[in-house]
Motif scaffolding. Structure first.
Motif, PDB file in Angstrom:
ATOM      1  N   ASP A 171      42.935  28.121  42.946  1.00 57.21           N
ATOM      2  CA  ASP A 171      43.699  27.860  41.893  1.00 57.21           C
ATOM      3  C   ASP A 171      43.598  26.729  41.920  1.00 57.21           C
ATOM      4  OD1 ASP A 171      42.585  29.478  39.944  1.00 57.21           O
ATOM      5  OD2 ASP A 171      42.977  30.529  40.952  1.00 57.21           O
ATOM      6  N   ASN A 187      32.425  37.762  39.937  1.00 55.43           N
ATOM      7  CA  ASN A 187      31.849  37.342  41.451  1.00 55.43           C
ATOM      8  C   ASN A 187      30.839  37.083  41.679  1.00 55.43           C
ATOM      9  OD1 ASN A 187      35.228  36.647  42.431  1.00 55.43           O
ATOM     10  ND2 ASN A 187      34.485  39.455  42.473  1.00 55.43           N
ATOM     11  N   HIS A 201      50.622  36.054  41.569  1.00 53.77           N
ATOM     12  CA  HIS A 201      49.710  34.837  42.182  1.00 53.77           C
ATOM     13  C   HIS A 201      50.337  33.625  41.154  1.00 53.77           C
ATOM     14  CE1 HIS A 201      45.833  32.682  42.988  1.00 53.77           C
ATOM     15  NE2 HIS A 201      45.651  32.427  42.111  1.00 53.77           N
ATOM     16  N   PHE A 202      49.941  34.063  39.801  1.00 50.04           N
ATOM     17  CA  PHE A 202      50.444  33.058  39.114  1.00 50.04           C
ATOM     18  C   PHE A 202      51.543  32.502  38.474  1.00 50.04           C
ATOM     19  CE2 PHE A 202      46.185  34.847  37.978  1.00 50.04           C
ATOM     20  CZ  PHE A 202      44.815  33.547  37.502  1.00 50.04           C
ATOM     21  N   GLN A 235      47.546  40.463  38.896  1.00 47.12           N
ATOM     22  CA  GLN A 235      48.052  39.058  39.408  1.00 47.12           C
ATOM     23  C   GLN A 235      49.004  38.331  39.096  1.00 47.12           C
ATOM     24  OE1 GLN A 235      43.496  37.563  39.488  1.00 47.12           O
ATOM     25  NE2 GLN A 235      42.206  39.217  39.979  1.00 47.12           N
ATOM     26  N   ALA A 283      43.271  37.779  33.054  1.00 43.75           N
ATOM     27  CA  ALA A 283      42.789  38.860  34.457  1.00 43.75           C
ATOM     28  C   ALA A 283      43.990  39.712  34.986  1.00 43.75           C
ATOM     29  CB  ALA A 283      43.576  37.244  35.893  1.00 43.75           C
ATOM     30  N   HIS A 294      34.976  30.596  35.695  1.00 39.61           N
ATOM     31  CA  HIS A 294      35.255  30.129  37.196  1.00 39.61           C
ATOM     32  C   HIS A 294      35.294  31.194  37.610  1.00 39.61           C
ATOM     33  CE1 HIS A 294      38.549  28.495  39.617  1.00 39.61           C
ATOM     34  NE2 HIS A 294      39.192  29.787  39.954  1.00 39.61           N
ATOM     35  N   HIS A 332      35.776  42.875  34.580  1.00 31.46           N
ATOM     36  CA  HIS A 332      35.775  41.390  34.321  1.00 31.46           C
ATOM     37  C   HIS A 332      35.513  41.695  32.642  1.00 31.46           C
ATOM     38  CE1 HIS A 332      34.569  41.445  38.480  1.00 31.46           C
ATOM     39  NE2 HIS A 332      35.122  40.591  38.438  1.00 31.46           N
ATOM     40  N   GLY A 339      34.089  33.532  40.850  1.00 35.72           N
ATOM     41  CA  GLY A 339      34.622  33.481  42.074  1.00 35.72           C
ATOM     42  C   GLY A 339      33.130  33.074  43.504  1.00 35.72           C
ATOM     43  N   ASP A 375      40.707  29.851  30.691  1.00 36.16           N
ATOM     44  CA  ASP A 375      39.623  30.699  32.253  1.00 36.16           C
ATOM     45  C   ASP A 375      39.394  31.798  31.527  1.00 36.16           C
ATOM     46  OD1 ASP A 375      39.941  31.524  34.787  1.00 36.16           O
ATOM     47  OD2 ASP A 375      40.530  29.408  35.485  1.00 36.16           O
ATOM     48  N   TYR A 396      44.898  31.811  31.611  1.00 39.73           N
ATOM     49  CA  TYR A 396      43.664  32.416  32.298  1.00 39.73           C
ATOM     50  C   TYR A 396      43.936  34.389  31.716  1.00 39.73           C
ATOM     51  CZ  TYR A 396      44.798  28.257  35.211  1.00 39.73           C
ATOM     52  OH  TYR A 396      44.637  26.535  36.176  1.00 39.73           O
ATOM     53  N   GLY A 434      35.444  35.178  34.699  1.00 41.24           N
ATOM     54  CA  GLY A 434      36.055  35.326  36.457  1.00 41.24           C
ATOM     55  C   GLY A 434      34.859  36.369  37.511  1.00 41.24           C
ATOM     56  N   TYR A 445      43.232  31.892  47.737  1.00 45.31           N
ATOM     57  CA  TYR A 445      42.665  32.314  46.305  1.00 45.31           C
ATOM     58  C   TYR A 445      44.208  31.136  45.873  1.00 45.31           C
ATOM     59  CZ  TYR A 445      41.922  34.987  41.505  1.00 45.31           C
ATOM     60  OH  TYR A 445      42.254  35.083  40.829  1.00 45.31           O
TER      61      TYR A 445
HETATM   62  N1  ARG Z   1      37.555  35.927  40.477  1.00 42.66           N
HETATM   63  C1  ARG Z   1      38.798  36.952  39.866  1.00 42.66           C
HETATM   64  C2  ARG Z   1      38.581  38.306  40.630  1.00 42.66           C
HETATM   65  O1  ARG Z   1      37.441  38.864  40.448  1.00 42.66           O
HETATM   66  C3  ARG Z   1      39.811  36.669  38.875  1.00 42.66           C
HETATM   67  C4  ARG Z   1      39.341  35.082  38.151  1.00 42.66           C
HETATM   68  C5  ARG Z   1      40.352  34.937  37.544  1.00 42.66           C
HETATM   69  N2  ARG Z   1      41.005  33.731  37.290  1.00 42.66           N
HETATM   70  C6  ARG Z   1      41.383  32.656  38.666  1.00 42.66           C
HETATM   71  N3  ARG Z   1      41.132  31.700  38.204  1.00 42.66           N
HETATM   72  N4  ARG Z   1      41.854  33.255  39.305  1.00 42.66           N
HETATM   73  O2  ARG Z   1      39.400  38.864  39.947  1.00 42.66           O
END
Ligand code: ARG
Length: 590
Positions: free
Chosen positions: A328, A124, A355-356, A352, A348, A159, A133, A161, A119, A346, A122, A324
């Protein structure tokens, strides 16, 4: 094909056994004193206790038990009990010869291939890609290639956003600007236009504008919220608009990722996971995992062994909206169903991490993923400017990826024009290829978790530990081989033989080639592209030293000369394979 270290270990196991010692002590490693020897065995030190003997006595026994052996040039016991090992030139050249005969340089595909979802990216939707990114795309792409090359079944998912508040913001702003559009006419029940009511540049301007507005204007923000909810509930006109936003944005993203040599197998987004949410929440309820906390529904994930507090994971807000983490989790439900993966990785920002941690724990607790499935968060550090603060444009704004790329390309272009006389067009083309290597190598050569300083001047330099230096080395080899082929029209690499090395730098280069498989295995195990960068830097240095010490094309002995050619050819092939795994390529000239 076995790694060279395995072969030495096997030999040493035999010898330990013969000398009356347990073969578990026959561990071999690359020497940490390359000035003294190539490999070393510290087993005698470790065995001393068990056998109640001085380590040096054991080391002496081992050396004596080796006797005459074709594999070694020299094996010596040194105080207090190290065994220093130098391989015979012949053994090394034979090994490189065998590697060169195989398309994969003797790196066997893994015996138990895994299904792995990565993944990364990411991006958006409707927001421009920025340097944040970049790391996800660059590191993720490389990890994907490394794992694929190891023989796994790997699926890269961007993946997107594409489901959050930004959609409602865009819709609301659009409604203010173009209220006459059919999407805002509640009585309209015809077909919606195929053409999007905006271009990508409009879209990119609309989002920041709407975002700024929502911060000052509570009413606007509320509207955006409502629009988001309506969209998520499936309100047709907004769905139609959303499709346009998605299409326009994805077309642009594909172009941008394409410029980075980044390709995804899947273009799924958060929206694709949405249909899985209701059933998943039901499931959580049935399993008794959910409880209410300040109006929201949460799952406890703290564990006794935690050294810091891991707060409950919020999976539903008081108004029923998903978050969020919900998205996920539902994505994992979908991935389980579609691919039944052995591992999900993942990429990122490391901020984060919490979160994970929460998401992974809920996924295991709720049985979305069984115990065997590895869920891995590969958090990366921040890309900083020379001032040590997150990278910005000169005037302090967020740097757009496109601009960053063109800055690098310009820098490389100027360098090429300075010292070469190629056409502007060729220089532009080459600058693109070389620029990408500067950008990617500059990023990938750092351990992903660390912050790093983005320094265009340094990254684009043709000297030192940089992408352009690696490319320069490859180009140099190509040019030597081309010259040789011109002079020897019917030469065939297959018929050439790599001979026992004569010089120290020749052997050194061969030894570097020999460790290819070892590096590949570690890079795949540790998801570590930086190990490949470190390796190709060493290979390039070894080649350049060899090139400096050796007259290749003016060598008089034809067999020796063709041996050199074959050696540098496999060096080039390995370097090219490695940069392909890092996600860039070499030009023919530069
Ligand atoms: N879209 C998110 C961002 O810009 C990152 C996504 C990361 N991947 C995930 N599965 N949460 O911060």
């Amino acid at each position: 094909m076995k790694e060279i270290i395995e072969l030495i270990t096997e030999k040493f196991e035999e010898v330990f056994d013969k000398a009356g010692y347990d073969k578990k002590y026959a561990k071999i490693s690359v020497s940490n004193r390359p000035d003294l020897c190539e490999f070393q065995c510290n087993g005698a030190m470790a065995a001393a206790k068990q056998y109640k003997k001085a380590p040096i006595m054991i080391a002496n026994d081992i050396v004596a038990a080796i006797g005459e052996c074709e594999m070694f040039e020299e094996v010596t016991a040194v105080a207090p009990g190290f065994i220093n090992i130098n391989l015979s030139g012949r053994f090394v050249s034979d090994y490189v010869e065998k590697m060169s005969e195989d398309e994969r340089f003797g790196y066997d595909k893994c015996e138990n291939p895994e299904t792995i979802v990565i993944d990364y990216g990411g991006a958006n939707v409707a927001k421009p890609l920025h340097v944040g990114h970049l790391r996800s795309a660059v590191i993720g792409e490389s990890i994907k290639r490394i794992l694929k090359y190891a023989g796994n079944n790997v699926i890269g998912d961007v993946h997107l956003g594409d489901w959050g508040l930004q959609m409602g913001l865009i819709i609301t702003e659009l409604k203010e600007r173009k209220p006459e559009l059919v999407y805002f006419d509640e009585n309209y029940d015809g077909e919606y236009p195929k053409e999007a009511p905006f271009t990508i540049s409009e879209l990119e301007e609309i989002y920041p504008c709407a975002n700024a507005k929502s911060k000052e204007n509570a009413e606007f923000k509320e509207q955006a919220h409502l629009a988001t909810l309506k969209l998520q509930k499936g309100y047709k006109p907004y769905r139609a608009l959303w499709n346009h936003i998605l299409n326009v944005s994805v077309t642009d993203l594909k172009k941008n990722y394409g410029n980075l040599n980044v390709e995804f197998d899947l273009w799924k987004g958060e929206s694709d996971a949405d249909p899985y949410i209701p059933q998943m929440i039901e499931d959580f309820k049935e399993k008794g995992l959910l409880h209410e906390s300040q109006g929201a529904m949460v799952v406890d994930v703290a564990e006794e062994t935690d050294t810091k507090e891991i707060p409950p994971c919020i999976v539903q807000k008081s108004d029923g909206a998903a978050l969020y983490a919900t998205s996920d989790l539902a994505t994992l439900v979908q991935r389980k169903q579609d691919f039944n993966p052995d591992m999900v990785v993942y990429l990122a920002d490391k901020r984060q991490e919490m979160h994970f941690t929460q998401v992974f724990r809920v996924a295991k607790k709720a049985g979305i993923m069984d115990e065997r499935t590895k869920l891995i968060f590969n958090g990366f550090g921040t890309m900083n400017g020379k001032d040590g603060k997150p990278f910005k444009t000169r005037d302090g704004g967020v740097m757009r990826l496109e601009n960053l790329i063109s800055e690098i390309n310009d820098s490389v272009y100027n360098k090429i024009m300075e010292n070469r006389s190629v056409s502007e067009e060729e220089a532009r083309q080459t600058a693109k290829t070389v620029g990408l290597s500067a950008l990617k190598y500059g990023d990938l050569s750092n351990q992903a978790g660390k912050d790093y300083v983005f320094d265009i001047e340094r990254f684009a330099s043709f000297e030192g530990n940089t992408g352009p230096y690696i490319l320069y080395t490859i180009v140099r080899i190509k040019s030597i081989i081309n010259k040789y082929m011109e002079m020897n029209k019917d030469a065939e690499l297959d018929k050439m033989q790599i001979l026992e090395p004569l010089g120290a730098s020749e052997k050194e280069l061969m030894l570097k080639i020999c460790s290819f498989k070892d590096v590949m295995r570690v890079a795949a195990q540790e998801l570590a592209p930086h190990k490949i960068c470190a390796y190709i830097y060493e290979v390039s240095n070894a080649f350049n030293k060899f090139y400096h010490d050796t007259k290749i094309l003016s060598e008089e002995d034809e067999n020796r000369k063709s041996s050199y050619i074959k050696l540098i050819n496999v060096t080039k092939d390995i370097l090219e394979k490695c940069i392909d795994l890092l996600g860039f390529e070499a030009p023919d000239r530069m």
